[in-house]
Design a protein around this motif. Structure first.
Motif, PDB file in Angstrom:
ATOM      1  N   UNK A 389       0.689  -1.280   0.000  1.00  0.00           N
ATOM      2  CA  UNK A 389       0.000   0.000   0.000  1.00  0.00           C
ATOM      3  C   UNK A 389       0.717   1.332   0.000  1.00  0.00           C
ATOM      4  N   UNK A 390       1.290   1.700   1.141  1.00  0.00           N
ATOM      5  CA  UNK A 390       1.667   3.096   1.320  1.00  0.00           C
ATOM      6  C   UNK A 390       2.733   3.596   0.342  1.00  0.00           C
ATOM      7  N   UNK A 391       3.802   2.827   0.188  1.00  0.00           N
ATOM      8  CA  UNK A 391       4.884   3.281  -0.681  1.00  0.00           C
ATOM      9  C   UNK A 391       4.429   3.312  -2.145  1.00  0.00           C
ATOM     10  N   UNK A 392       3.594   2.341  -2.516  1.00  0.00           N
ATOM     11  CA  UNK A 392       3.087   2.312  -3.883  1.00  0.00           C
ATOM     12  C   UNK A 392       2.229   3.549  -4.125  1.00  0.00           C
ATOM     13  N   UNK A 393       1.438   3.880  -3.130  1.00  0.00           N
ATOM     14  CA  UNK A 393       0.547   5.029  -3.242  1.00  0.00           C
ATOM     15  C   UNK A 393       1.348   6.318  -3.439  1.00  0.00           C
ATOM     16  N   UNK A 394       2.363   6.458  -2.633  1.00  0.00           N
ATOM     17  CA  UNK A 394       3.183   7.653  -2.706  1.00  0.00           C
ATOM     18  C   UNK A 394       3.842   7.777  -4.084  1.00  0.00           C
ATOM     19  N   UNK A 395       4.336   6.648  -4.597  1.00  0.00           N
ATOM     20  CA  UNK A 395       5.039   6.681  -5.875  1.00  0.00           C
ATOM     21  C   UNK A 395       4.078   6.956  -7.037  1.00  0.00           C
TER      22      UNK A 395
END
Ligand code: PFF
Length: 523
Positions: A389-395
């Motif tokens: 989730x989170x890192x993918x979202x940020x990228x």
């Protein structure tokens, strides 16, 4: 007119869905604009870019870029009566691909946007019991997102997110299936007034907290030196694009469902100012709350950490809610506002995708919503309902906004200025029905000023991303979620125009803009 030239058939046009009323369109346009970006993105961006001084480039960007681009979206969508691929194919057959690029941008935005709404939904409930305990930061990343390792792709579902995410998708699919008037218009008419009431209640509470004025001073005290920094101006333009939802198909799609006699510019101005007013209200609420936090910690607002994006809403706010008398209600108001604002924007993003396939393949809104909604939901849950989730979202968020959105807006300007010069026609179209007239200056802005600015935004970002990557993420990660995603977008936009149009679109091989009597088809 040559026989080969096909004219949009009356049947096609009368069967196109439409808004129930002009007010319905206005409120839906406002609903699309007011979203997560207003509440969690704007305050952080303003804070990092000169506080009060940011308002100056922000307002200039609104007037000189946001509103003129909004008018461009409206004019193309309304005149050519189509979702981006159809409308742009009607401008020039060769530019259909840009429409699909916009559809793809909306696709990739909405898959992560939905996840944030799902988080907010959970946090609305958490607020009542302050389920995050004494360590909201640890709770958010370890217990809630379960983001063990920031960059690893896994398919282990995090049910606490996956389930509300599925719920968000089910609601959205139903709304899109119900159609423009019974689905989108109906839900925004409920959500937006409710949002305004809840949010004002939250802001009033925030303003009564001790330390609130320090927060407001920080928000409104201008750091004029920031105005000499090009990055601040770019941040202002980027915020306006994000916030107004302009340049990548949303407003074009919404305007395509308007009846012939619609006041385009007047509606655009109201929607634009309503959005910015809400944004500034959100800034006031958030900064007053931050002032309170600084007061509690015996420090100043500048020294606070985690005041942008995800951390602001999901870490800092819970920390504050823990300390505040009546925090549970305050928290519920804040997170419920995020959900309401988010859902009315989410439907607009999905409608771009659904509308495009309806136009291209002739699907009904039910079919489009079911098939595409399931595809979107699966991608969304797979990437953002898991520990990836989170890192993918940020990228994804970074690449899609710095390249996808800006590229789409730039291409739009180039199409109407160079590829098929149609600015004059579009301006006349705007002015025929509208109360506020667009002058020649509008053509100058779209034809020159805005594209030049967009190039200045796009190129340094591109160079930076190519040479340094993004953040601290390893290259394989940004190659997957950044460049990889953009490559998929590119292939998608190149392939889709190869499919044949459904007959109702009436784009035959000999289709030619000049020979179509656009006034005929409208009722
Ligand atoms: N304008 C909406 C918001 O501010 O949240 C919706 C939106 C549009 C979000 C475009 C994100 C985005 F890239």
């Amino acid at each position: 007119m040559s026989e080969m030239v096909s004219k949009p058939a009356a049947s096609d046009q009368t069967s196109r869905q439409s808004w129930g009323t002009q007010y319905g369109f206005l409120i839906a346009a406002i609903g699309s604009a007011i979203g997560l970006g207003n509440i969690w993105r704007f305050p952080g961006v303003a804070y990092q870019n000169g506080g009060g001084a940011f308002i100056v480039p922000y307002l200039i960007a609104l007037l000189a870029i946001g509103l003129p681009m909004l008018m461009l979206d409206y004019a193309i969508g309304h005149k050519f009566r189509g979702s981006p691929p159809l409308a742009l194919a009607r401008v020039n057959r060769r530019t259909e691909a840009v429409g699909w690029w916009q559809v793809g941008v909306c696709f990739f935005i909405v898959v992560y946007y939905a996840a944030i709404i799902a988080w907010a939904l959970r946090y609305t409930v958490f607020s009542f019991t302050r389920a995050w305990g004494n360590d909201p930061a640890g709770f958010f990343s370890d217990k809630f997102l379960q983001a063990q390792d920031t960059t690893s792709i896994s398919i282990t579902p995090v049910w606490g997110i996956a389930l509300p995410l599925i719920l968000v998708w089910v609601v959205t699919i139903i709304l899109i299936a119900l159609g423009i008037s019974r689905g989108i218009e109906w839900i925004t008419k409920i959500c937006i007034p409710l949002l305004v009431v809840l949010f004002i209640a939250m802001v009033i509470k925030a303003l009564t907290l001790p330390g609130a004025t320090d927060g407001l001073n920080k928000f409104f005290t201008p750091d004029w030196s920031a105005l000499w920094n090009g990055k601040v101006w770019i941040a202002a333009v980027a915020q306006i694009f994000y916030s107004l939802s302009v340049g990548f198909g949303i407003m074009m799609t919404y305007a395509s469902y308007l009846k012939k006699r619609s006041n385009l510019t007047g509606t655009g101005l109201v929607a634009g100012f309503a959005n910015s007013s809400f944004e500034i209200l959100a800034g006031i609420g958030v900064f007053a709350t931050l002032g309170y936090m600084a007061h509690l910690q015996g420090t100043s607002v500048d020294k606070l950490e985690n005041i942008s994006g995800v951390s602001l809403s999901f870490i800092t706010f819970p920390q504050i809610i823990n300390e505040m008398p009546g925090g549970a209600i305050f928290g519920a108001l804040f997170f419920a506002s995020l959900v309401l604002a988010g859902i009315t924007s989410m439907v607009s993003l999905v409608q771009v995708v659904a509308g495009a396939f309806q136009d291209k393949i002739g699907w009904t809104s039910k079919r489009a919503s079911l098939i595409l909604g399931i595809v979107l939901a699966v991608v969304s849950v797979f990437f953002f309902g898991t520990t990836t989730g989170l890192a993918a979202l940020d990228t994804v968020d970074n690449y899609i906004n710095t390249i996808g959105v800006v590229g789409a807006a730039l291409s739009l300007c180039v199409i109407v200025t160079v590829i098929t010069p149609s600015l004059r026609t579009l301006r006349i179209h705007l002015n025929v029905t509208s109360a506020v007239k667009a002058g020649k200056w509008w053509e100058g802005l779209i034809g020159f000023v805005i594209p030049v600015l967009l190039v200045f935004m796009l190129v340094p970002n591109l160079v930076d991303l190519i040479s340094h990557g993004y953040g601290d993420y390893p290259r394989w990660w940004t190659n997957t979620f950044g460049w990889g995603m953009l490559a998929i977008l590119l292939v998608f936009s190149a392939v889709m125009p190869r499919l044949k149009w459904h007959k109702s679109a009436e784009i035959s091989p000999s289709f030619d803009l000049e020979n179509v009597d656009w006034n005929k088809e409208e009722d």
